[in-house]
Motif scaffolding. Sequence first.
Motif, PDB file in Angstrom:
ATOM      1  N   ARG A 102      17.861  56.062  29.025  1.00  0.00           N
ATOM      2  CA  ARG A 102      18.529  54.437  28.431  1.00  0.00           C
ATOM      3  C   ARG A 102      19.692  54.313  29.882  1.00  0.00           C
ATOM      4  NH1 ARG A 102      20.500  55.006  21.832  1.00  0.00           N
ATOM      5  NH2 ARG A 102      18.547  54.427  21.374  1.00  0.00           N
ATOM      6  N   ASP A 126      14.073  52.693  26.548  1.00  0.00           N
ATOM      7  CA  ASP A 126      15.457  52.011  24.899  1.00  0.00           C
ATOM      8  C   ASP A 126      15.605  52.680  23.653  1.00  0.00           C
ATOM      9  OD1 ASP A 126      13.255  51.080  23.215  1.00  0.00           O
ATOM     10  OD2 ASP A 126      13.237  49.268  23.035  1.00  0.00           O
ATOM     11  N   GLN A 181      27.584  57.652  24.368  1.00  0.00           N
ATOM     12  CA  GLN A 181      27.688  55.973  23.847  1.00  0.00           C
ATOM     13  C   GLN A 181      27.170  55.615  25.108  1.00  0.00           C
ATOM     14  OE1 GLN A 181      28.291  55.829  20.694  1.00  0.00           O
ATOM     15  NE2 GLN A 181      29.202  58.372  20.872  1.00  0.00           N
ATOM     16  N   LEU A 186      30.477  51.780  27.158  1.00  0.00           N
ATOM     17  CA  LEU A 186      31.716  52.507  27.506  1.00  0.00           C
ATOM     18  C   LEU A 186      32.604  53.142  27.838  1.00  0.00           C
ATOM     19  CD1 LEU A 186      33.279  52.690  24.482  1.00  0.00           C
ATOM     20  CD2 LEU A 186      32.335  54.956  23.932  1.00  0.00           C
ATOM     21  N   LEU A 208      35.508  53.645  18.640  1.00  0.00           N
ATOM     22  CA  LEU A 208      34.508  53.471  18.734  1.00  0.00           C
ATOM     23  C   LEU A 208      34.589  53.664  16.685  1.00  0.00           C
ATOM     24  CD1 LEU A 208      33.313  56.791  20.295  1.00  0.00           C
ATOM     25  CD2 LEU A 208      32.453  54.771  20.380  1.00  0.00           C
ATOM     26  N   LEU A 258      33.562  49.634  15.948  1.00  0.00           N
ATOM     27  CA  LEU A 258      32.234  49.451  16.568  1.00  0.00           C
ATOM     28  C   LEU A 258      31.303  50.022  15.457  1.00  0.00           C
ATOM     29  CD1 LEU A 258      32.614  50.383  20.570  1.00  0.00           C
ATOM     30  CD2 LEU A 258      32.522  48.374  19.665  1.00  0.00           C
ATOM     31  N   ASN A 259      31.146  50.833  14.623  1.00  0.00           N
ATOM     32  CA  ASN A 259      30.671  51.653  13.866  1.00  0.00           C
ATOM     33  C   ASN A 259      31.076  50.544  12.811  1.00  0.00           C
ATOM     34  OD1 ASN A 259      29.331  54.309  15.345  1.00  0.00           O
ATOM     35  ND2 ASN A 259      31.479  54.872  14.607  1.00  0.00           N
ATOM     36  N   HIS A 266      29.160  47.621  12.965  1.00  0.00           N
ATOM     37  CA  HIS A 266      28.133  47.398  13.778  1.00  0.00           C
ATOM     38  C   HIS A 266      27.877  46.823  14.798  1.00  0.00           C
ATOM     39  CE1 HIS A 266      27.042  49.546  10.027  1.00  0.00           C
ATOM     40  NE2 HIS A 266      27.188  48.997   9.198  1.00  0.00           N
ATOM     41  N   ASP A 285      27.800  46.808  19.766  1.00  0.00           N
ATOM     42  CA  ASP A 285      28.097  47.800  20.290  1.00  0.00           C
ATOM     43  C   ASP A 285      29.638  47.656  21.431  1.00  0.00           C
ATOM     44  OD1 ASP A 285      27.122  45.633  22.842  1.00  0.00           O
ATOM     45  OD2 ASP A 285      25.427  46.510  21.742  1.00  0.00           O
ATOM     46  N   ILE A 286      30.005  48.111  22.434  1.00  0.00           N
ATOM     47  CA  ILE A 286      30.309  47.987  22.810  1.00  0.00           C
ATOM     48  C   ILE A 286      30.766  46.944  24.323  1.00  0.00           C
ATOM     49  CG2 ILE A 286      30.688  49.084  25.414  1.00  0.00           C
ATOM     50  CD1 ILE A 286      33.219  49.070  23.403  1.00  0.00           C
TER      51      ILE A 286
END
Length: 490
Positions: free
Chosen positions: A182, A188, A334, A338, A364, A367-368, A371, A373-374
């Motif tokens: 990735r 991906d 991550q 990140l 983090l 973000l979780n 849902h 990403d950074i």
Amino acid sequence: MADLPYRIVIGLEVHVQLLTRTKLFCGCSTLFGLPPNSATCPVCTGLPGSLPVMNRRAFELALRAALALNCEIVRFTKWDRKNYYYPDLPKNYQISQYDLPFSKDGWLAIDTPAGPKRIGIIRAHLEEDAGKMLHDEKGGGRDSLVDLNRTGTPLLEIVSHPEINSPDEAKAYLEEIRLLLREIGVSDCEMQEGSLRCDANINLHVPQSDGSIAATPIVEVKNLNSIRAVGKALEFEAKRQYARFLEDGKKLGEEPKETRGWDESRGMTLSQRRKEEAADYRYFPEPDLVPVVVDYAWLAQARAEMGELPAQLRVRLSQQYDLSEYDAGVLTRQGRALVAYFEEVARLSGDAKASCNWVTNQVLATLNEHHIDIGAFKFSPARLAELLVEVRNSGMPVQRSREVYAHMIETGETAKEAMTALGIKMIGDADALREIVARAVAANPKAVADFKKGKTKAADAIKGAVMRETKGMARMELVQQLVLEALEKS
């Protein structure tokens, strides 16, 4: 696993779909989720008179991956036909690489409880994917549908040596491959979309009383659609093979290699067929494709496009920012985005350790929770650094700083504005705090007596009383200093 009466021997075959817009030998789209059989053409469906043309981008991505896996690149490589018959393979053969793969003899380092371990890689080669079968299980299994959209999609097959010795090591190997590929932009690696798939070969080496080793037949486990499933399947299969060995160990050596499928709902592997050998596929050179010669310029380009690898990044973060291996690993897992966020927070705040703690915990978690990403996180590194500076300067307790963080995210306010809105004004005046400390000491005679007996933890009761009276607004380091002074004088 050291207390087991056997040694587990695992080799993994990892199939990775490359990030190309078109298939390996034709111009059909590789986009996931298209209507069934809408991304096909005479080439990928094997119609008479059609000829394949190699996708240069796919080969470039494969080169990049092989270099990142420390493989030796073979300058001259060719294509081969792997012959087998199945409804999702319309040509009745798959274009692959057999005796002259483009790369070989690599390795990948993983972390284990005993320390770093290198897993050898036999080869990484290119091949085209087959299609997909959809079975009507609800209708009694009478009907099967074929979707040929995936037929001809470029795959990189990475074959490890049988040097993995536990399900946990297998999961660590897959997680490291997924992160690596990735990060270098090769794939991906979305297992739910089929762009990373794994077949696991497993058998057991069982020590005998005479000092010899008895080996169970190798079993290839298929239908593994998640890293978690790989771990569970290997755990089950090791126990199944050992039970089978205890039942009839002497005859096991006479049994052929077997292919089994993992049934997630039942939590077990099921026999599918005898495992094929290379001779079963009747390999021969692909007559419609010319060999590929890799020159030094092509290799240099692939190396330049790799960038900083996860293993290199972990070392740099540990050394440059004095982070623990664990913290560097959490950040790196991550992804680079990140890590870049953390590095900017560390630069602006001047405190790498605090920056790491906040990014790997609060950021983090946010973000979780949402849902995302950074890249979609609206809270900039500058804003987080501003908060960390306020926390450092004011001595704000952890809980209150988290409240400020949440308020900043919700409102977009600065750290100072959020503190004002929440009524947070830290008490840093020593004279004012001495009076509160004196009252707390007077109200807790037992804690004072225990402290004088050498029970230093008793001072926590005094500190807690001060923090309650100040509603958490007192600078903790100053409170600690004043409480100890007061207790020593009492």
